[in-house]
Design a protein around this motif. Structure first.
Motif, short mmCIF file in Angstrom:
data_model
loop_
_atom_site.label_atom_id
_atom_site.label_comp_id
_atom_site.label_asym_id
_atom_site.label_seq_id
_atom_site.Cartn_x
_atom_site.Cartn_y
_atom_site.Cartn_z
N VAL A 119 2.02 -4.98 3.47
CA VAL A 119 0.98 -5.34 4.43
C VAL A 119 1.65 -6.02 5.62
CG1 VAL A 119 -0.98 -6.89 4.79
CG2 VAL A 119 -0.84 -5.53 2.70
N GLY A 120 1.26 -5.64 6.81
CA GLY A 120 1.82 -6.21 8.02
C GLY A 120 3.01 -5.45 8.57
N SER A 121 3.53 -4.50 7.80
CA SER A 121 4.68 -3.72 8.29
C SER A 121 4.19 -2.49 9.04
CB SER A 121 5.61 -3.34 7.15
OG SER A 121 4.96 -2.50 6.23
N SER A 122 5.07 -1.93 9.84
CA SER A 122 4.74 -0.79 10.67
C SER A 122 4.99 0.52 9.93
CB SER A 122 5.58 -0.85 11.95
OG SER A 122 5.26 0.22 12.79
N ILE A 123 4.02 1.43 10.01
CA ILE A 123 4.21 2.76 9.41
C ILE A 123 4.51 3.80 10.49
CG2 ILE A 123 2.77 2.28 7.41
CD1 ILE A 123 0.57 4.02 8.79
N ALA B 114 0.86 -1.18 0.00
CA ALA B 114 0.00 0.00 0.00
C ALA B 114 0.89 1.23 0.00
CB ALA B 114 -0.90 0.01 1.23
N LYS B 115 0.34 2.32 -0.46
CA LYS B 115 1.06 3.60 -0.46
C LYS B 115 0.51 4.44 0.69
CE LYS B 115 1.62 7.67 -3.39
NZ LYS B 115 1.22 8.25 -4.69
N LEU B 116 1.41 5.02 1.45
CA LEU B 116 1.00 5.95 2.50
C LEU B 116 0.75 7.29 1.81
CD1 LEU B 116 0.50 6.75 5.43
CD2 LEU B 116 2.92 7.24 5.63
N VAL B 117 -0.50 7.60 1.60
CA VAL B 117 -0.87 8.81 0.85
C VAL B 117 -0.66 10.06 1.70
CG1 VAL B 117 -2.76 10.03 -0.32
CG2 VAL B 117 -2.57 7.53 -0.50
N GLN B 118 -1.16 10.00 2.95
CA GLN B 118 -1.08 11.21 3.78
C GLN B 118 -1.17 10.86 5.26
OE1 GLN B 118 -4.38 13.87 3.18
NE2 GLN B 118 -3.46 15.50 4.39
N TRP B 119 -0.36 11.52 6.05
CA TRP B 119 -0.52 11.50 7.50
C TRP B 119 -1.53 12.58 7.85
CZ3 TRP B 119 0.96 7.87 10.71
CH2 TRP B 119 2.07 7.09 10.42
N HIS B 120 -2.51 12.28 8.69
CA HIS B 120 -3.49 13.26 9.14
C HIS B 120 -3.09 13.92 10.45
CE1 HIS B 120 -6.18 11.98 5.99
NE2 HIS B 120 -6.01 10.73 6.37
N VAL B 121 -2.08 13.35 11.11
CA VAL B 121 -1.61 13.86 12.39
C VAL B 121 -0.09 14.00 12.31
CG1 VAL B 121 -1.46 13.40 14.87
CG2 VAL B 121 -3.48 12.65 13.60
N GLU B 122 0.43 15.12 12.76
CA GLU B 122 1.87 15.36 12.72
C GLU B 122 2.62 14.46 13.69
OE1 GLU B 122 3.26 19.39 12.74
OE2 GLU B 122 1.39 20.10 11.84
N ASP B 123 3.85 14.18 13.35
CA ASP B 123 4.73 13.38 14.21
C ASP B 123 4.88 14.06 15.57
OD1 ASP B 123 6.62 11.13 14.43
OD2 ASP B 123 8.13 12.69 14.60
N GLY B 124 4.76 13.26 16.64
CA GLY B 124 4.93 13.80 17.99
C GLY B 124 3.67 14.39 18.59
N ILE C 95 -8.49 7.80 20.65
CA ILE C 95 -9.17 6.68 20.03
C ILE C 95 -10.20 7.20 19.04
CG2 ILE C 95 -10.73 4.72 20.47
CD1 ILE C 95 -9.30 4.43 23.20
N GLY C 96 -10.22 6.60 17.84
CA GLY C 96 -11.17 6.97 16.80
C GLY C 96 -10.67 8.04 15.85
N GLU C 97 -9.57 8.68 16.19
CA GLU C 97 -9.01 9.73 15.34
C GLU C 97 -8.36 9.11 14.10
OE1 GLU C 97 -5.98 13.52 15.91
OE2 GLU C 97 -6.59 12.35 17.65
N SER C 98 -8.52 9.75 12.95
CA SER C 98 -7.91 9.27 11.71
C SER C 98 -6.43 9.62 11.70
CB SER C 98 -8.61 9.91 10.50
OG SER C 98 -8.00 9.47 9.31
N LEU C 99 -5.58 8.59 11.55
CA LEU C 99 -4.13 8.80 11.59
C LEU C 99 -3.53 9.05 10.22
CD1 LEU C 99 -3.13 6.00 14.11
CD2 LEU C 99 -3.54 8.42 14.57
N ALA C 100 -3.94 8.23 9.22
CA ALA C 100 -3.32 8.30 7.90
C ALA C 100 -4.24 7.69 6.85
CB ALA C 100 -2.00 7.54 7.90
N ILE D 292 7.28 5.84 8.43
CA ILE D 292 7.23 5.94 6.97
C ILE D 292 6.78 7.35 6.57
CG2 ILE D 292 6.14 4.97 4.89
CD1 ILE D 292 7.95 3.00 6.38
N ARG D 293 7.36 7.86 5.49
CA ARG D 293 6.97 9.18 4.98
C ARG D 293 5.85 9.07 3.95
NH1 ARG D 293 12.97 10.98 3.62
NH2 ARG D 293 12.82 8.87 2.88
N GLU D 294 5.13 10.15 3.78
CA GLU D 294 4.06 10.21 2.78
C GLU D 294 4.64 9.89 1.40
OE1 GLU D 294 2.26 14.08 3.11
OE2 GLU D 294 1.20 13.53 4.93
#
Length: 131
Positions: free
Chosen positions: A69-73, A18-28, A33-38, A61-63
């Protein structure tokens, strides 16, 4: 500090990346719970990853990068310390005279204040004996 990995879910038998299209929350940033991360995208699916635990988000992982699948972003950390309890246990050995002296204070203070007073008295006496 406990760490919870944010893993790319399976999108079906044919989707292995899969491609990480966008992070919705900045690093740090703290997340709930329930918030969209990426947003992740495969050839057939576009999906938002939701947060399942409160904590501080850390990107791995960067945008625009492809991930398997199964790897950590990214991962979440919390302020909790694994295996430790924030409480402290103190044992005071008091003489009968010390107990009687402290009992007079006990009725006019809270339990916490009374115990603090006991500890202060005991520490003051032990410092005086050493010093």
């Amino acid at each position: 500090m406990p760490r919870t990995e944010i893993v790319v879910p399976s999108f079906g038998a044919n989707s292995k990346k899969a491609k990480l299209v966008q992070w919705h929350v900045e690093d740090g940033t703290a997340v709930r719970i329930g918030e969209s991360l990426a947003t992740l995208e495969t050839r057939k699916v576009v999906m938002d990853l939701e947060c399942y635990q409160e904590g501080i988000l850390h990107h791995i992982i960067r945008e625009g990068e492809l991930v398997e699948v199964g790897s950590s972003i990214g991962y979440l950390t919390t302020d909790e310390v694994e295996g430790e309890d924030e409480r402290c246990q103190v044992t005071l050995e008091l003489t009968t005279a010390e107990i009687e002296a402290l009992d007079s204070v006990r009725e006019s203070t809270s339990r916490e204040e009374f115990l603090r007073k006991c500890l202060q008295e005991k520490l003051a006496k032990s410092d005086h004996l050493r010093g």
